[in-house]
Design an enzyme around this catalytic site. Structure first.
Site, PDB file in Angstrom:
ATOM      1  N   PRO A  85       0.823  -1.213   0.000  1.00 11.58           N
ATOM      2  CA  PRO A  85       0.000   0.000   0.000  1.00 11.58           C
ATOM      3  C   PRO A  85       0.856   1.261   0.000  1.00 11.58           C
ATOM      4  O   PRO A  85       1.907   1.314   0.644  1.00 11.58           O
ATOM      5  CB  PRO A  85      -0.776  -0.106   1.315  1.00 11.58           C
ATOM      6  CG  PRO A  85       0.124  -0.915   2.216  1.00 11.58           C
ATOM      7  CD  PRO A  85       0.816  -1.904   1.301  1.00 11.58           C
ATOM      8  N   ARG A 114      -0.911   4.832  -1.152  1.00  9.82           N
ATOM      9  CA  ARG A 114      -1.915   5.870  -0.899  1.00  9.82           C
ATOM     10  C   ARG A 114      -2.572   5.716   0.483  1.00  9.82           C
ATOM     11  O   ARG A 114      -2.708   6.689   1.215  1.00  9.82           O
ATOM     12  CB  ARG A 114      -2.988   5.780  -1.985  1.00  9.82           C
ATOM     13  CG  ARG A 114      -3.902   6.986  -2.052  1.00  9.82           C
ATOM     14  CD  ARG A 114      -5.028   6.750  -3.053  1.00  9.82           C
ATOM     15  NE  ARG A 114      -4.591   6.277  -4.338  1.00  9.82           N
ATOM     16  CZ  ARG A 114      -4.252   7.060  -5.371  1.00  9.82           C
ATOM     17  NH1 ARG A 114      -4.335   8.363  -5.259  1.00  9.82           N
ATOM     18  NH2 ARG A 114      -3.853   6.530  -6.510  1.00  9.82           N
ATOM     19  N   CYS A 131       1.803  28.864 -15.590  1.00  9.43           N
ATOM     20  CA  CYS A 131       1.396  29.594 -16.778  1.00  9.43           C
ATOM     21  C   CYS A 131       0.740  28.698 -17.797  1.00  9.43           C
ATOM     22  O   CYS A 131       1.251  28.498 -18.911  1.00  9.43           O
ATOM     23  CB  CYS A 131       2.593  30.321 -17.358  1.00  9.43           C
ATOM     24  SG  CYS A 131       3.080  31.640 -16.242  1.00  9.43           S
ATOM     25  N   TYR A 151       1.177  10.975  -3.585  1.00  7.62           N
ATOM     26  CA  TYR A 151       1.323  11.378  -4.986  1.00  7.62           C
ATOM     27  C   TYR A 151       1.173  12.886  -5.191  1.00  7.62           C
ATOM     28  O   TYR A 151       0.673  13.329  -6.225  1.00  7.62           O
ATOM     29  CB  TYR A 151       0.329  10.605  -5.874  1.00  7.62           C
ATOM     30  CG  TYR A 151       0.478   9.108  -5.756  1.00  7.62           C
ATOM     31  CD1 TYR A 151       1.602   8.470  -6.277  1.00  7.62           C
ATOM     32  CD2 TYR A 151      -0.475   8.332  -5.097  1.00  7.62           C
ATOM     33  CE1 TYR A 151       1.756   7.098  -6.152  1.00  7.62           C
ATOM     34  CE2 TYR A 151      -0.323   6.952  -4.967  1.00  7.62           C
ATOM     35  CZ  TYR A 151       0.795   6.344  -5.502  1.00  7.62           C
ATOM     36  OH  TYR A 151       0.954   4.989  -5.377  1.00  7.62           O
TER      37      TYR A 151
HETATM   38  N1  LLP Z   1       2.514  -1.603  -6.105  1.00  4.57           N
HETATM   39  C1  LLP Z   1       2.691  -1.303  -7.400  1.00  4.57           C
HETATM   40  C2  LLP Z   1       3.353  -2.264  -8.276  1.00  4.57           C
HETATM   41  C3  LLP Z   1       2.233  -0.074  -7.901  1.00  4.57           C
HETATM   42  O1  LLP Z   1       2.391   0.209  -9.188  1.00  4.57           O
HETATM   43  C4  LLP Z   1       1.590   0.837  -7.043  1.00  4.57           C
HETATM   44  C5  LLP Z   1       1.119   2.132  -7.535  1.00  4.57           C
HETATM   45  C6  LLP Z   1       1.443   0.493  -5.682  1.00  4.57           C
HETATM   46  C7  LLP Z   1       1.912  -0.746  -5.257  1.00  4.57           C
HETATM   47  C8  LLP Z   1       0.803   1.413  -4.682  1.00  4.57           C
HETATM   48  O2  LLP Z   1      -0.528   1.631  -4.978  1.00  4.57           O
HETATM   49  P1  LLP Z   1      -1.429   2.503  -3.974  1.00  4.57           P
HETATM   50  O3  LLP Z   1      -1.622   1.678  -2.718  1.00  4.57           O
HETATM   51  O4  LLP Z   1      -0.719   3.745  -3.687  1.00  4.57           O
HETATM   52  O5  LLP Z   1      -2.690   2.694  -4.721  1.00  4.57           O
HETATM   53  N2  LLP Z   1       0.110   8.771  -9.574  1.00  4.57           N
HETATM   54  C9  LLP Z   1      -1.183   8.115  -9.401  1.00  4.57           C
HETATM   55  C10 LLP Z   1      -1.050   6.781  -8.720  1.00  4.57           C
HETATM   56  C11 LLP Z   1      -0.129   5.855  -9.446  1.00  4.57           C
HETATM   57  C12 LLP Z   1      -0.026   4.529  -8.778  1.00  4.57           C
HETATM   58  C13 LLP Z   1       1.141   3.778  -9.305  1.00  4.57           C
HETATM   59  N3  LLP Z   1       1.360   2.512  -8.717  1.00  4.57           N
HETATM   60  C14 LLP Z   1      -2.088   9.041  -8.592  1.00  4.57           C
HETATM   61  O6  LLP Z   1      -1.670  10.138  -8.247  1.00  4.57           O
HETATM   62  O7  LLP Z   1      -3.246   8.686  -8.329  1.00  4.57           O
END
Ligand code: LLP
Length: 431
Positions: free
Chosen positions: A291, A293, A360, A390
């Protein structure tokens, strides 16, 4: 309030993690990233306890550093007993500089270069998550040259639609990550991994996407992965000991978002895995999750100072602030929703504004259609909630704006974890 670390004081002043936001802005300046350390730790413990209760010994929670990577957060993760999912030399270097144990790092990514692989091998990174045959061959050769067998997982694309937004879907067959089961490429990658002299295949990795809210996505994933594990046993005689289910649990950005009961969900995933492995006559694997986020998002808030309030008669009202897509590109990239609060009492008359930034380009919108006091004016403070994930990690120097500092909040005080970038920093790399 959206999250219980956000409150209004007696006079209507906005408090975050028990601190008066206006006082913090006064002390540290704006734009300003705030991080509630207690909340980060509580989120880690929520996962760690749920893992202890639900999954076999040796199962692990890795923090996905891509959500927010800086040394202080790595220290916190190490202290809490979290592992780390790192995707670059930069993230690994950040963690190692903070004293993070290399053996607790899983090195991910779909395009690792030879230099990346060398760095991770040189620094004793615990596990590689291998994405493709070329990476496997390069890693195996480099590890074998050193007379070692590097622990790896192979990344499998399960062919599941997580029903999230396009940019963060990684489950369906057509994505750029991993080896799909449907096409036979997953089986080929496992075969190659078992035959490669420089690696030791510990198990399988999968990640369906981010901001996953559908109830049963991880159960579906468990079904698919166990079915594939059974095929690996039947066809190759290989029994996977470790199963990484990735990251992805969604968080509440606005009041209408559901609150995910993550421990409850994890219990259900554990039950499903137990059931399916039992049916297949397989041992229950050690489970890994990554995790990002859901560890840091609700620990963050960004504070801005209003530069101008612009009313275009018969058209639109803007509140324009001293930050923008350079510190939070998520609305411009994904149309991401956020809750926006005024730092002082918002109980009086309100109006609808687009919250815009200082970059801008006209697309520099932090959030459209937000309700703010009608008398909002230059010098007021406006806060965007749930910016812990993020935001800092995706910030840029667009327009040569310095990135805001990250200030950690604890019950006893506040401290700078990442300092503000100055105009000297803007030319620090220029020759
Ligand atoms: N594991 C892998 C292989 C991943 O690609 C990701 C996120 C995570 C774990 C973590 O996922 P989370 O628990 O954070 O959902 N920039 C985008 C989010 C991109 C996520 C990329 N991979 C945003 O701002 O929403």
């Amino acid at each position: 309030m959206l999250s219980d670390n956000i409150r209004r004081g007696d006079n209507g002043a906005l408090l975050f993690a028990g601190h008066d936001v206006s006082a913090l802005a006064e002390k540290y300046g704006t734009p300003l990233y705030l991080m509630d350390e207690e909340r980060i730790r509580a989120n880690c413990r929520m996962y760690l306890n749920a893992f202890r209760d639900s999954f076999p010994r040796g199962s692990r929670v890795l923090y996905a550093g891509k959500a927010a990577s800086f040394m202080e957060i790595c220290r916190i993760m190490a202290a809490e007993g979290m592992g780390l999912d790192a995707v670059s030399v930069g993230e690994m270097h950040t963690a190692l500089s903070a004293g993070f144990p290399p053996e607790d790092i899983y090195f991910q990514g779909d395009a690792k270069t030879d230099a990346d692989i060398r760095y991770a091998l040189d620094h004793g990174v615990g596990c590689f998550v291998v994405d493709n045959p070329e990476e496997l061959a390069a890693l195996s050769a480099m590890a074998a040259e050193r007379g070692m067998r590097q622990k790896i997982l192979v990344r499998i694309t399960p062919g599941i639609d997580p029903h999230t937004y396009e940019a963060v879907n990684t489950g369906t067959v057509d994505v750029k990550f991993g080896a799909p089961i449907q096409t036979g490429q997953a089986m080929e990658l496992v075969k190659a991994a078992l035959a490669a002299p420089g690696v030791e295949l510990a198990g399988l990795h999968s990640h369906v996407g981010s901001e996953v809210f559908d109830e049963d996505v991880f159960e579906q994933l468990s079904d698919v992965m166990v079915a594939f594990m059974a095929r690996l046993r039947d066809e190759l005689g290989y029994v996977a000991g470790e199963l990484d289910l990735g990251g992805g649990y969604g968080v509440r950005y606005v009041d209408s978002d559901p609150a995910a009961d993550i421990p409850g969900r994890l219990r259900e995933v554990a039950e499903r895995l137990r059931l399916r492995t039992k049916e297949a006559g397989l041992p229950m694997p050690r489970v890994i999750m990554e995790p990002g986020r859901s560890i840091v998002a609700d620990a963050g808030m960004t504070v801005y100072t209003v530069s101008t309030v612009k009313r275009i008669p018969g058209c639109k009202n803007y509140v324009i602030v001293d930050g923008g897509m350079s510190d939070n590109p998520r609305y411009s990239l994904y149309r991401a929703r956020y809750t926006v609060l005024h730092a002082r009492d918002d109980a009086g008359e309100t109006e609808i504004f687009d919250l815009a930034g200082r970059c801008c380009e006209n697309g520099d919108i932090l959030q459209p259609g937000v309700s703010l006091p009608a008398d909002t004016r230059r010098g007021d403070l406006v806060c965007v909630c749930t910016t812990g994930a993020y935001n800092y990690s995706m910030a840029s120097n667009y327009n040569r704006l310095g990135r805001p500092p990250v200030v950690m909040l604890t019950p006893d005080g506040s401290r700078v974890a990442v300092r503000r970038e100055t105009e000297e920093d803007m030319t620090a790399l220029d020759l």
